[in-house]
Design a protein around this motif. Structure first.
Motif, PDB file in Angstrom:
ATOM      1  N   PRO A 148       0.865  -1.176   0.058  1.00  0.00           N
ATOM      2  CA  PRO A 148       0.071  -0.036   0.089  1.00  0.00           C
ATOM      3  C   PRO A 148       0.803   1.318  -0.013  1.00  0.00           C
ATOM      4  O   PRO A 148       1.837   1.373   0.742  1.00  0.00           O
ATOM      5  N   MET A 149       0.320   2.206  -0.813  1.00  0.00           N
ATOM      6  CA  MET A 149       1.161   3.526  -0.913  1.00  0.00           C
ATOM      7  C   MET A 149       0.264   4.440   0.022  1.00  0.00           C
ATOM      8  O   MET A 149      -0.889   4.530   0.137  1.00  0.00           O
ATOM      9  N   TYR A 150       0.875   5.262   0.804  1.00  0.00           N
ATOM     10  CA  TYR A 150       0.190   6.353   1.331  1.00  0.00           C
ATOM     11  C   TYR A 150       1.021   7.551   1.429  1.00  0.00           C
ATOM     12  O   TYR A 150       2.226   7.708   1.348  1.00  0.00           O
ATOM     13  N   TYR A 151       0.262   8.876   2.047  1.00  0.00           N
ATOM     14  CA  TYR A 151       0.959  10.175   2.431  1.00  0.00           C
ATOM     15  C   TYR A 151       1.666  10.076   3.338  1.00  0.00           C
ATOM     16  O   TYR A 151       1.277   9.627   4.538  1.00  0.00           O
ATOM     17  N   ILE A 152       3.084  10.599   3.221  1.00  0.00           N
ATOM     18  CA  ILE A 152       3.951  10.909   4.419  1.00  0.00           C
ATOM     19  C   ILE A 152       3.356  12.406   4.806  1.00  0.00           C
ATOM     20  O   ILE A 152       3.457  13.004   5.765  1.00  0.00           O
TER      21      ILE A 152
END
Length: 272
Positions: A148-152
């Motif tokens: 999964p990709m996500y915002y930092i």
């Protein structure tokens, strides 16, 4: 042969099938190798890949391990390119590409040793139903491989609107804890994970990449107006994703299917 009207109606996910982009999962071949190794895949394993796109993960797994892969996607144009790549790599005998919905595959329960979903779950409108389907078709003791990709960093509203339009999915900014909580639970137990952050790629490096892609011989067969629009839109998409990914990270995650009443590990450790 695609016309300018055809190109004008396509979103990014359709355009990559036309340009034959190698649409890798987050982390690329390194992530594929990590999941294959840490998920104990062998030549006797049977993997279901969700959202194969142009087939890089399926082809890499076949080359690395020699296992069987059933790879599904809803985009027929991408599947055509995936089949071509598997033939070219000499691994088409190991891979079955099918157009199917990830939320209702129709496969028997407990059929696969691993379900590899990369980051595609974030693009599925009913992600809960998709995860239930992954779990259903997985053998007891088998693994779900998710990236999964996500915002930092917190993205702007305009960036979210632009990315949503590009991929034709209304996205909501999500963060690491959301995805860990989403995937882990019930029969799905956290087995192994690794966190990463995307590099901030210079704009001229993106332009060089696009230039190389657009020099592919098959694109010269397009009508001039269709090719011009393709170049414009593809370059805009890639520069948009450069900005978006520079604010994001991802987790390479393996979940093991075990009985729900197995208690979680208490005394964990961190690699130094």
């Amino acid at each position: 042969m695609f016309t300018i009207d055809d190109i004008g109606k396509m979103d990014y996910n359709q355009l990559i099938g036309v340009v034959r982009e190698t649409n890798r999962p987050p982390g690329g071949v390194r992530s594929i190798a990590q999941i294959a190794q840490n998920g104990f895949l062998t030549k006797d394993s049977h993997v279901l890949e969700i959202g194969t796109s142009t087939g890089i993960t399926a082809v890499e797994l076949a080359k690395l391990v020699g296992c069987r892969i059933t790879a599904i996607d809803i985009n027929e144009e991408s599947l055509v390119e995936a089949r071509r790549r598997a033939e070219e790599a000499g691994v088409s005998h190991l891979i079955t590409f099918e157009r199917k919905d990830a939320t209702d595959t129709g496969y028997p329960s407990g059929q696969f040793d691993m379900v590899f979903c990369g980051n595609v779950t974030s693009l599925i409108p009913d992600r809960d139903k998709a995860l239930t389907e992954y779990t259903r078709v997985l053998k007891p003791g088998g693994f779900i491989g998710a990236i999964p990709m996500y915002y930092i960093d917190v993205p702007s509203d305009q960036l979210i609107a632009d990315v949503s339009a590009a991929i034709q999915v209304d996205i909501t900014p999500l963060y690491r804890d959301f995805w860990i909580d989403f995937f882990v639970g019930g029969e799905r137990h956290e087995y192994w994970l690794q966190d990463s952050r995307f590099d901030n790629i210079p704009t001229d490096e993106v332009d060089r990449f696009v230039d190389d892609i657009l020099r592919r011989p098959h694109l010269a067969e397009l009508p001039a107006d269709a090719r011009e629009l393709l170049e414009k839109r593809y370059r805009e998409y890639m520069q948009l994703f450069r900005v978006n990914l520079s604010q994001m990270g991802f987790t390479t995650l393996l979940l093991r299917k075990e009985p729900a009443d197995v208690e979680p590990e208490l005394f964990t450790a961190t690699v130094l």
